[in-house]
Design a protein around this motif. Structure first.
Motif, PDB file in Angstrom:
ATOM      1  N   LEU A 123       0.828  -1.206   0.000  1.00 38.96           N
ATOM      2  CA  LEU A 123       0.000   0.000   0.000  1.00 38.96           C
ATOM      3  C   LEU A 123       0.864   1.258   0.000  1.00 38.96           C
ATOM      4  CD1 LEU A 123      -2.749  -0.888   2.615  1.00 38.96           C
ATOM      5  CD2 LEU A 123      -3.073  -0.615   0.166  1.00 38.96           C
ATOM      6  N   GLU A 124       0.362   2.304  -0.642  1.00 40.23           N
ATOM      7  CA  GLU A 124       0.990   3.623  -0.556  1.00 40.23           C
ATOM      8  C   GLU A 124      -0.081   4.682  -0.793  1.00 40.23           C
ATOM      9  OE1 GLU A 124       3.837   4.428  -3.593  1.00 40.23           O
ATOM     10  OE2 GLU A 124       2.344   4.430  -5.197  1.00 40.23           O
ATOM     11  N   VAL A 125       0.226   5.906  -0.407  1.00 38.23           N
ATOM     12  CA  VAL A 125      -0.644   7.044  -0.683  1.00 38.23           C
ATOM     13  C   VAL A 125      -0.051   7.794  -1.861  1.00 38.23           C
ATOM     14  CG1 VAL A 125      -1.597   9.189   0.216  1.00 38.23           C
ATOM     15  CG2 VAL A 125      -1.345   7.214   1.730  1.00 38.23           C
ATOM     16  N   LEU A 172      -5.342   6.140  -1.478  1.00 39.44           N
ATOM     17  CA  LEU A 172      -4.677   4.930  -1.022  1.00 39.44           C
ATOM     18  C   LEU A 172      -4.703   3.928  -2.164  1.00 39.44           C
ATOM     19  CD1 LEU A 172      -3.461   4.050   1.726  1.00 39.44           C
ATOM     20  CD2 LEU A 172      -5.659   2.997   2.257  1.00 39.44           C
ATOM     21  N   ALA A 222      -4.547  -0.461   6.816  1.00 38.78           N
ATOM     22  CA  ALA A 222      -3.899   0.859   6.952  1.00 38.78           C
ATOM     23  C   ALA A 222      -4.425   1.636   8.156  1.00 38.78           C
ATOM     24  CB  ALA A 222      -4.130   1.673   5.673  1.00 38.78           C
ATOM     25  N   LEU A 268       2.649   3.907   6.254  1.00 34.86           N
ATOM     26  CA  LEU A 268       1.286   4.288   6.645  1.00 34.86           C
ATOM     27  C   LEU A 268       1.236   4.938   8.030  1.00 34.86           C
ATOM     28  CD1 LEU A 268      -0.420   1.007   5.415  1.00 34.86           C
ATOM     29  CD2 LEU A 268      -0.427   3.222   4.252  1.00 34.86           C
ATOM     30  N   VAL A 308      -6.559   6.777   8.154  1.00 33.60           N
ATOM     31  CA  VAL A 308      -7.408   5.899   7.343  1.00 33.60           C
ATOM     32  C   VAL A 308      -8.533   5.376   8.227  1.00 33.60           C
ATOM     33  CG1 VAL A 308      -7.459   3.758   5.986  1.00 33.60           C
ATOM     34  CG2 VAL A 308      -5.445   5.234   5.888  1.00 33.60           C
ATOM     35  N   LEU A 353      -9.133   7.147   2.975  1.00 32.93           N
ATOM     36  CA  LEU A 353      -8.165   8.156   3.422  1.00 32.93           C
ATOM     37  C   LEU A 353      -8.950   9.375   3.909  1.00 32.93           C
ATOM     38  CD1 LEU A 353      -5.056   8.144   3.338  1.00 32.93           C
ATOM     39  CD2 LEU A 353      -5.207   9.510   1.252  1.00 32.93           C
TER      40      LEU A 353
END
Length: 474
Positions: free
Chosen positions: A339-341, A346, A395, A403, A408, A414
């Motif tokens: 996962l990443e923003v 997200l 998250a 994270l 979240v 998000l």
């Protein structure tokens, strides 16, 4: 493979053949007993407790049950039998004979792995030391004490490895394991979750379901290790660990069952009315679940980790059920999604799998955790109550990795810091929740009786009758 209980330190590793090691461990033993007296279960030293003790490492007949005073419990060193043909089956040493001694180039990393695992064992005893004063039944008190003595045994398992394979450094690390204290400002335990308080029995059940399950996955990964004594040690620890997770899953299930019984009997659903009836409302159980789950998945570490890649490639720590995976077990060209923003959203991106092995283990853990939550929901469903417990998004409420500084919702949306602050009390157990749960905690010690907020178990330990005297207070 039976265990020799005639010696000062019970073992199945022929400890008497190595006099220097035996003397070193016998020197450590009084410090361990001092730690147990100071930090073990509060006020319990003279109780006779119906405990199981390992008498063999054969899973089909490994345990013996009897009433024992906990300071007299025979902690010892028990390894699964060695397989002389065992090979390393992952990483850059794949196909080579498993190591019986520590390879010099991996010494520091192996010591770090063993110390980190070893530090969690006394930490959980320290976190739980006051719970016996508010046990909801003799059955539950006995289960708490069983978990405690086995965590002490798991400490012995790691201390043996430190003494046997790491010389003076190992002896110093073994001493430090008894010097750190859970929650201590100046000398805390290594991992954050093991510095949290376990102030009530709902916390204890959540801890043994979620956090001991992390222990299962870490031990399974170490049971794959190319360092054979570590693999053999952790395989037997897993036999004992299964009971700890049972205590958690069945404990939460019994809390839910009792709540649902009262809700149906009285025809109530409003949380305040449920609390007024002296049981724990389902909304509070959900908030406890959210907290313990999110704190535990942080224990797997950052989503990308060069250490995890090093440990795997070096053959020190594998994946969960490594042997069942259909890949090359080297993973150099493989990828995994984390996962990443990005752009305020997200999402996922691919990274080298070797660097994402913490995330692989975390995802395996998440799948396993969901099974118990589904079984809890069956209890609610059977009672005909329109409520379902859910596992929050991975998250949610994270404090480690990419994270850590992201807000979240439990549903995976998000959100802004303002939205988080506006909803935090709805999602995570509050001081008021904990005070309410604490208000229900009162010791019940009459055989066969249970506190109002928890249902009896379906069967007794070792098939004992429901009014069995699991703890004798003398």
């Amino acid at each position: 493979m039976s265990i020799d209980y005639s010696q000062k330190i019970p073992n199945n590793v022929n400890l008497s053949d190595d006099r220097a090691l035996q003397r070193a461990l016998e020197h450590w033993q009084p410090a361990f007993l001092d730690w147990w007296r100071d930090m073990g279960p509060d006020g319990s030293h003279n109780f006779d407790v119906y405990l199981r003790t390992a008498v063999s490492v054969d899973p089909s007949g490994w345990a013996h049950f009897e009433h024992v005073k906990m300071p007299d419990y025979r902690w010892g060193i028990f390894l699964q039998p060695a397989d002389p043909e065992r090979k390393i089956h992952f990483g850059e040493h794949k196909g080579e004979a498993a190591w019986q001694d520590v390879p010099g180039e991996h010494r520091a990393n192996l010591r770090r792995i063993i110390v980190t695992q070893g530090d969690t064992e006394p930490a959980s005893v320290e976190q739980q030391r006051h719970l016996g004063l508010t046990a909801p039944s003799l059955y539950d008190l006995r289960n708490l004490f069983q978990v405690n003595v086995e965590e002490g045994r798991h400490l012995w398992a790691m201390v043996y490895l430190l003494h046997r394979y790491f010389g003076r450094d190992g002896r110093e690390e073994a001493e430090a394991l008894l010097e750190r204290r859970s929650g201590d400002q100046d000398n805390p335990r290594i991992l954050g979750a093991f510095n949290e308080r376990t102030p009530d029995w709902l916390s204890f059940f959540m801890f043994t379901y979620f956090t001991d399950r992390d222990g299962k996955f870490q031990l399974c990964a170490l049971a794959e290790s190319g360092f054979d004594p570590l693999a053999r040690t952790t395989r037997f620890m897993l036999t004992e660990e299964a009971h700890h997770m049972f205590v958690g899953e069945s404990g939460v299930s019994r809390v839910i069952q009792r709540t649902c019984e009262v809700m149906r009997e009285r025809g109530i659903e409003d949380p305040e009315q449920v609390r007024a009836a002296g049981v724990i409302d389902l909304e509070t159980i959900q908030r406890y679940l959210n907290f313990h789950y999110s704190v535990t998945i942080d224990l797997f570490g950052a989503d990308q980790s060069s250490n995890a890649a090093t440990f795997y490639s070096a053959g020190l720590k594998g994946r969960f059920e490594e042997g069942k995976r259909a890949d090359d077990h080297v993973l150099k060209g493989d990828a995994y999604r984390v996962l990443e923003v990005r752009d305020g959203r997200l999402g996922e991106r691919e990274v080298p799998m070797l660097n994402a092995l913490n995330e692989v283990l975390r995802d395996d853990y998440i799948k396993d955790s969901m099974g118990g939550v589904a079984r809890w929901n069956k209890v609610i469903e059977k009672a005909g109550i329109p409520f379902r417990l859910t596992v929050p998004h991975k998250a949610f409420n994270r404090k480690i990795g990419t994270l850590a500084n992201v807000h979240v919702s439990p549903q995976g949306e998000l959100i802004s810091e303002a939205e988080w602050k506006a909803n935090e009390r709805k999602w995570l157990a509050t001081d008021e929740d904990r005070a309410f749960v604490a208000s229900l905690m009162g010791r019940v010690v009459e055989p066969g009786k249970y506190a109002n907020w928890i249902a009896p178990p379906a069967v007794g330990i070792n098939r004992q009758p429901m009014d069995f005297e699991y703890v004798r207070f003398n």
